[in-house]
Structure formats: C-alpha cells, structure tokens
Scaffold this motif. Sequence first.
Motif, PDB file in Angstrom:
ATOM      1  N   ALA A   1      48.936  44.737   0.642  1.00  0.00           N
ATOM      2  CA  ALA A   1      50.040  44.920  -0.297  1.00  0.00           C
ATOM      3  C   ALA A   1      49.746  44.165  -1.593  1.00  0.00           C
ATOM      4  O   ALA A   1      49.438  42.969  -1.564  1.00  0.00           O
ATOM      5  CB  ALA A   1      51.341  44.427   0.312  1.00  0.00           C
ATOM      6  N   THR A   2      49.840  44.862  -2.714  1.00  0.00           N
ATOM      7  CA  THR A   2      49.562  44.231  -4.004  1.00  0.00           C
ATOM      8  C   THR A   2      50.780  43.530  -4.582  1.00  0.00           C
ATOM      9  O   THR A   2      50.672  42.829  -5.588  1.00  0.00           O
ATOM     10  CB  THR A   2      49.052  45.282  -5.009  1.00  0.00           C
ATOM     11  N   GLU A   3      51.941  43.724  -3.944  1.00  0.00           N
ATOM     12  CA  GLU A   3      53.175  43.063  -4.382  1.00  0.00           C
ATOM     13  C   GLU A   3      54.148  43.039  -3.216  1.00  0.00           C
ATOM     14  O   GLU A   3      54.007  43.801  -2.245  1.00  0.00           O
ATOM     15  CB  GLU A   3      53.790  43.813  -5.567  1.00  0.00           C
ATOM     16  N   GLU A   4      55.132  42.196  -3.289  1.00  0.00           N
ATOM     17  CA  GLU A   4      56.174  42.164  -2.269  1.00  0.00           C
ATOM     18  C   GLU A   4      56.937  43.487  -2.281  1.00  0.00           C
ATOM     19  O   GLU A   4      57.254  44.015  -3.345  1.00  0.00           O
ATOM     20  CB  GLU A   4      57.131  41.001  -2.548  1.00  0.00           C
ATOM     21  N   GLN A   5      57.223  44.011  -1.107  1.00  0.00           N
ATOM     22  CA  GLN A   5      57.883  45.317  -1.044  1.00  0.00           C
ATOM     23  C   GLN A   5      58.519  45.536   0.319  1.00  0.00           C
ATOM     24  O   GLN A   5      58.172  44.879   1.302  1.00  0.00           O
ATOM     25  CB  GLN A   5      56.885  46.439  -1.338  1.00  0.00           C
ATOM     26  N   THR A   6      59.465  46.472   0.345  1.00  0.00           N
ATOM     27  CA  THR A   6      60.137  46.876   1.576  1.00  0.00           C
ATOM     28  C   THR A   6      59.974  48.376   1.733  1.00  0.00           C
ATOM     29  O   THR A   6      60.165  49.142   0.779  1.00  0.00           O
ATOM     30  CB  THR A   6      61.628  46.516   1.542  1.00  0.00           C
ATOM     31  N   VAL A   7      59.596  48.798   2.933  1.00  0.00           N
ATOM     32  CA  VAL A   7      59.341  50.205   3.221  1.00  0.00           C
ATOM     33  C   VAL A   7      60.270  50.669   4.329  1.00  0.00           C
ATOM     34  O   VAL A   7      60.387  50.009   5.367  1.00  0.00           O
ATOM     35  CB  VAL A   7      57.873  50.429   3.642  1.00  0.00           C
ATOM     36  N   ARG A   8      60.929  51.772   4.097  1.00  0.00           N
ATOM     37  CA  ARG A   8      61.810  52.365   5.108  1.00  0.00           C
ATOM     38  C   ARG A   8      61.053  53.458   5.863  1.00  0.00           C
ATOM     39  O   ARG A   8      60.397  54.309   5.242  1.00  0.00           O
ATOM     40  CB  ARG A   8      63.068  52.926   4.448  1.00  0.00           C
ATOM     41  N   ILE A   9      61.174  53.438   7.188  1.00  0.00           N
ATOM     42  CA  ILE A   9      60.512  54.428   8.047  1.00  0.00           C
ATOM     43  C   ILE A   9      61.578  55.028   8.957  1.00  0.00           C
ATOM     44  O   ILE A   9      61.722  54.640  10.134  1.00  0.00           O
ATOM     45  CB  ILE A   9      59.365  53.789   8.858  1.00  0.00           C
ATOM     46  N   PRO A  10      62.370  55.980   8.460  1.00  0.00           N
ATOM     47  CA  PRO A  10      63.502  56.502   9.241  1.00  0.00           C
ATOM     48  C   PRO A  10      63.100  57.085  10.585  1.00  0.00           C
ATOM     49  O   PRO A  10      63.825  56.919  11.576  1.00  0.00           O
ATOM     50  CB  PRO A  10      64.088  57.579   8.313  1.00  0.00           C
ATOM     51  N   GLY A  11      61.966  57.757  10.637  1.00  0.00           N
ATOM     52  CA  GLY A  11      61.555  58.401  11.879  1.00  0.00           C
ATOM     53  C   GLY A  11      61.206  57.439  12.988  1.00  0.00           C
ATOM     54  O   GLY A  11      61.094  57.832  14.154  1.00  0.00           O
ATOM     55  N   ALA A  12      61.010  56.162  12.633  1.00  0.00           N
ATOM     56  CA  ALA A  12      60.761  55.135  13.644  1.00  0.00           C
ATOM     57  C   ALA A  12      61.915  54.154  13.749  1.00  0.00           C
ATOM     58  O   ALA A  12      61.855  53.213  14.549  1.00  0.00           O
ATOM     59  CB  ALA A  12      59.475  54.382  13.318  1.00  0.00           C
ATOM     60  N   GLY A  13      62.965  54.375  12.933  1.00  0.00           N
ATOM     61  CA  GLY A  13      64.105  53.472  12.945  1.00  0.00           C
ATOM     62  C   GLY A  13      63.761  52.076  12.467  1.00  0.00           C
ATOM     63  O   GLY A  13      64.334  51.097  12.947  1.00  0.00           O
ATOM     64  N   LEU A  14      62.845  51.966  11.499  1.00  0.00           N
ATOM     65  CA  LEU A  14      62.379  50.664  11.036  1.00  0.00           C
ATOM     66  C   LEU A  14      62.537  50.512   9.532  1.00  0.00           C
ATOM     67  O   LEU A  14      62.420  51.488   8.779  1.00  0.00           O
ATOM     68  CB  LEU A  14      60.885  50.470  11.355  1.00  0.00           C
ATOM     69  N   THR A  15      62.757  49.290   9.111  1.00  0.00           N
ATOM     70  CA  THR A  15      62.583  48.875   7.727  1.00  0.00           C
ATOM     71  C   THR A  15      61.614  47.698   7.767  1.00  0.00           C
ATOM     72  O   THR A  15      61.862  46.710   8.465  1.00  0.00           O
ATOM     73  CB  THR A  15      63.909  48.453   7.083  1.00  0.00           C
ATOM     74  N   VAL A  16      60.499  47.830   7.050  1.00  0.00           N
ATOM     75  CA  VAL A  16      59.403  46.868   7.170  1.00  0.00           C
ATOM     76  C   VAL A  16      59.190  46.178   5.832  1.00  0.00           C
ATOM     77  O   VAL A  16      59.059  46.841   4.794  1.00  0.00           O
ATOM     78  CB  VAL A  16      58.097  47.571   7.609  1.00  0.00           C
ATOM     79  N   SER A  17      59.146  44.850   5.866  1.00  0.00           N
ATOM     80  CA  SER A  17      58.902  44.061   4.656  1.00  0.00           C
ATOM     81  C   SER A  17      57.449  43.612   4.612  1.00  0.00           C
ATOM     82  O   SER A  17      56.867  43.243   5.645  1.00  0.00           O
ATOM     83  CB  SER A  17      59.813  42.833   4.622  1.00  0.00           C
ATOM     84  N   PHE A  18      56.875  43.650   3.400  1.00  0.00           N
ATOM     85  CA  PHE A  18      55.520  43.181   3.168  1.00  0.00           C
ATOM     86  C   PHE A  18      55.554  42.102   2.101  1.00  0.00           C
ATOM     87  O   PHE A  18      56.114  42.312   1.007  1.00  0.00           O
ATOM     88  CB  PHE A  18      54.613  44.323   2.694  1.00  0.00           C
ATOM     89  N   ALA A  19      54.944  40.950   2.407  1.00  0.00           N
ATOM     90  CA  ALA A  19      54.731  39.943   1.375  1.00  0.00           C
ATOM     91  C   ALA A  19      53.544  40.350   0.517  1.00  0.00           C
ATOM     92  O   ALA A  19      52.674  41.107   0.964  1.00  0.00           O
ATOM     93  CB  ALA A  19      54.471  38.586   2.019  1.00  0.00           C
ATOM     94  N   GLU A  20      53.503  39.879  -0.709  1.00  0.00           N
ATOM     95  CA  GLU A  20      52.331  40.118  -1.537  1.00  0.00           C
ATOM     96  C   GLU A  20      51.099  39.529  -0.838  1.00  0.00           C
ATOM     97  O   GLU A  20      51.113  38.388  -0.387  1.00  0.00           O
ATOM     98  CB  GLU A  20      52.497  39.474  -2.908  1.00  0.00           C
ATOM     99  N   GLY A  21      50.059  40.327  -0.704  1.00  0.00           N
ATOM    100  CA  GLY A  21      48.841  39.887  -0.044  1.00  0.00           C
ATOM    101  C   GLY A  21      48.785  40.167   1.444  1.00  0.00           C
ATOM    102  O   GLY A  21      47.720  40.054   2.067  1.00  0.00           O
ATOM    103  N   GLU A  22      49.899  40.542   2.045  1.00  0.00           N
ATOM    104  CA  GLU A  22      49.910  40.867   3.474  1.00  0.00           C
ATOM    105  C   GLU A  22      49.186  42.191   3.681  1.00  0.00           C
ATOM    106  O   GLU A  22      49.281  43.099   2.851  1.00  0.00           O
ATOM    107  CB  GLU A  22      51.346  40.961   3.978  1.00  0.00           C
ATOM    108  N   TYR A  23      48.487  42.324   4.825  1.00  0.00           N
ATOM    109  CA  TYR A  23      47.730  43.556   5.021  1.00  0.00           C
ATOM    110  C   TYR A  23      48.017  44.209   6.367  1.00  0.00           C
ATOM    111  O   TYR A  23      48.482  43.567   7.310  1.00  0.00           O
ATOM    112  CB  TYR A  23      46.222  43.316   4.853  1.00  0.00           C
ATOM    113  N   ILE A  24      47.724  45.513   6.393  1.00  0.00           N
ATOM    114  CA  ILE A  24      47.730  46.312   7.613  1.00  0.00           C
ATOM    115  C   ILE A  24      46.276  46.531   8.011  1.00  0.00           C
ATOM    116  O   ILE A  24      45.476  47.007   7.195  1.00  0.00           O
ATOM    117  CB  ILE A  24      48.388  47.688   7.392  1.00  0.00           C
ATOM    118  N   ARG A  25      45.911  46.187   9.220  1.00  0.00           N
ATOM    119  CA  ARG A  25      44.569  46.527   9.701  1.00  0.00           C
ATOM    120  C   ARG A  25      44.575  47.974  10.179  1.00  0.00           C
ATOM    121  O   ARG A  25      45.320  48.331  11.087  1.00  0.00           O
ATOM    122  CB  ARG A  25      44.137  45.605  10.847  1.00  0.00           C
TER     123      ARG A  25
END
Length: 326
Positions: free
Chosen positions: A257-281
């Motif tokens: 993540a290049t910046e802090e952000q929040t992502v909504r994933i309705p099909g999984a019933g999730l709202t996911v927060s990312f800190a700046e610099g956090e990554y998904i493998r």
Amino acid sequence: MSEPELEVHRHPADLTEALRTDVRSGFSAAQKWLPPKWFYDARGSELFEEITALPEYYPTRAEREVLAREAGEIARVTGARTLVELGSGSSEKTRLLLDGLRGHGTLETFVPQDVSASALAEAVAAIRAGYPGLAVRGVVGDFTEDLGLLPGEPPRVVAFLGGTIGNFSPAERGKFLRSVRAVLAEGEWLLLGTDLVKDPGTLVRAYDDAAGVTAEFNRNMLRVVNDLLGADFDPARFAHEAYWDPEHEWIEMRLRATEEQTVRIPGAGLTVSFAEGEYIRTEISAKFRAAGVAAELAESGFAVERWWTDAERRFGVSLSRAVREE
C-alpha cells in the motif's frame, strides 16, 4: 456423438466461494496474503503469456529447451497412453511433449486441466485442430482439489510444468505431491518442472521486469477481487515488489500500500484497513536444488528416473515413477 468440449468440475459460483474463503482468511491474518491462483482471469492469463516472452523471464525458455531436447526420451521411457497437464494454460510447451509421444506411437489422450474455463477452451480447440485423431478432454478444475476426477487410461504421465510447484510452501508441496501419487497406479509417471537456485539478481529481475508487465499481473489480483466480490480496490494505490528470501530460498511477490486506505469487500462481508507500507503477499516462488527435489519426491512415493537441466543449469525437469508404497 462428439465428445463434450470441457468437463467442468469448478463452476463460476464455486470459484467465487473459494475466493471469498481465501479473502476472509488471508485478509484477517496478521500478515495479509492471497494465493497466486487469483492472478488468473482472462486478463491475467494474457498478462502471464506476455511475461513468458520477456527477456528477464528465463524459466519458460529454459524449460522449453529441456522439453524440446528430451520429449522423445520421455516418450520412450514412459510409453504413455495419456498425458495429463495440470494448470495447462495455453498448453504451448505441451506441444513438444505431444509431438514426442505421438511420434513414439503410444499417445491416445491428452487431458489439459486448468481453473480458467476461457483459457482452457481456447487451448482445447487449438490442440484438437493441430492433432487430429487425438482425444482431447479438457477439465475445468483446481489441481489442489480435483485430481481424483481426471480421466485417461494408464500408463499416464502427469505434467506439472513452469515451476508452479514452487508456489506451495514445503508442507503444501508434500500434500500436493502425495495427492498426485494417490491417483496414480504404481509405475505411472510425474513430469515436474522446478526453477533452480541461482544468483538473486537474476531471480528478482525475472519477477520485476523493466517493462512493468509483472507489476500489472500482480495488481490484476486486486481486479479479480473487485470483479468477483464487488470490492473497491484501487490497484494504482499498491506498488509491486519482488523480494528474495535467502533463508527460504524463494521469491515473494508483494503488493504494498502506497498510502493509508480502507477497502470494502461486500462479497466477503469485510472492510479491510491498510497502513501506508503494509503489504499483501501474493505469491511465493520457491527455487530448488536437485537433491532437494529428489528427497521431496521420495517422501511422496516417487523415484526420480531422469533429471535434466537447460544448458545454463537454470531450470530442472524431473521424470519420476510412482513406486510401491510401504
């Protein structure tokens, strides 16, 4: 009556449910992750084909070199009536095997298996057109779960190429290899492609090309989550990274993540927060040594009968026989 175009063991609804499960598990972990199978929709398959032609991406060329040289020997040793290819994609390299096996006079059936119905349908049509008289039975399925449903008469060769085995952790590799062994009779065959350990610079460049195609491929996973689960990822807000882990001897692909952000994933019933610099493998791609490959195969009920590499010793291809289980 003509044979069915494809045998479907994984329907779109099954794929969506599988992605929902992976998203819930992977995005709830302390270190976020998703498995690399979610790179592949129609666009992801196109991007991977582009990757295989890039100057930095040596594995496809190196493996093709081995198959071109040894296809006749593979046919002679196995006498296979059925060739099964797991995760076949375009099946382009498999034509080398088909030519060798057809030339030997034993091959009757080709069974390409892939999770992408669209890519598989194209491959099946092309192979049928190019090999009249060969029975081609395309199977839409997940090679981690649907192996027992694969058709074909023995003796069979199961081909698992491209170094895809490296996408599994060591424990997952053992489970997968044992599942392959479970569906084979004693004396049947596994043809396995394994990328080899080499200098880290070569490895990193193979997964972080100058043209940015791999970066686009990596971000395509976020588009797949958007499309199937209604998420609102902005792929441009994630940077592609390829990292060499010397302890585990694997490449990790990451989306950071290049910046802090929040992502909504309705099909999984999730709202996911990312800190700046956090990554998904998004992928591990383990690299191997010949002795390690032989040991892992032996633990799973196979004996290596042939081991080949390309001229530069970048990529290994092993032909292993299923042996009697004690």
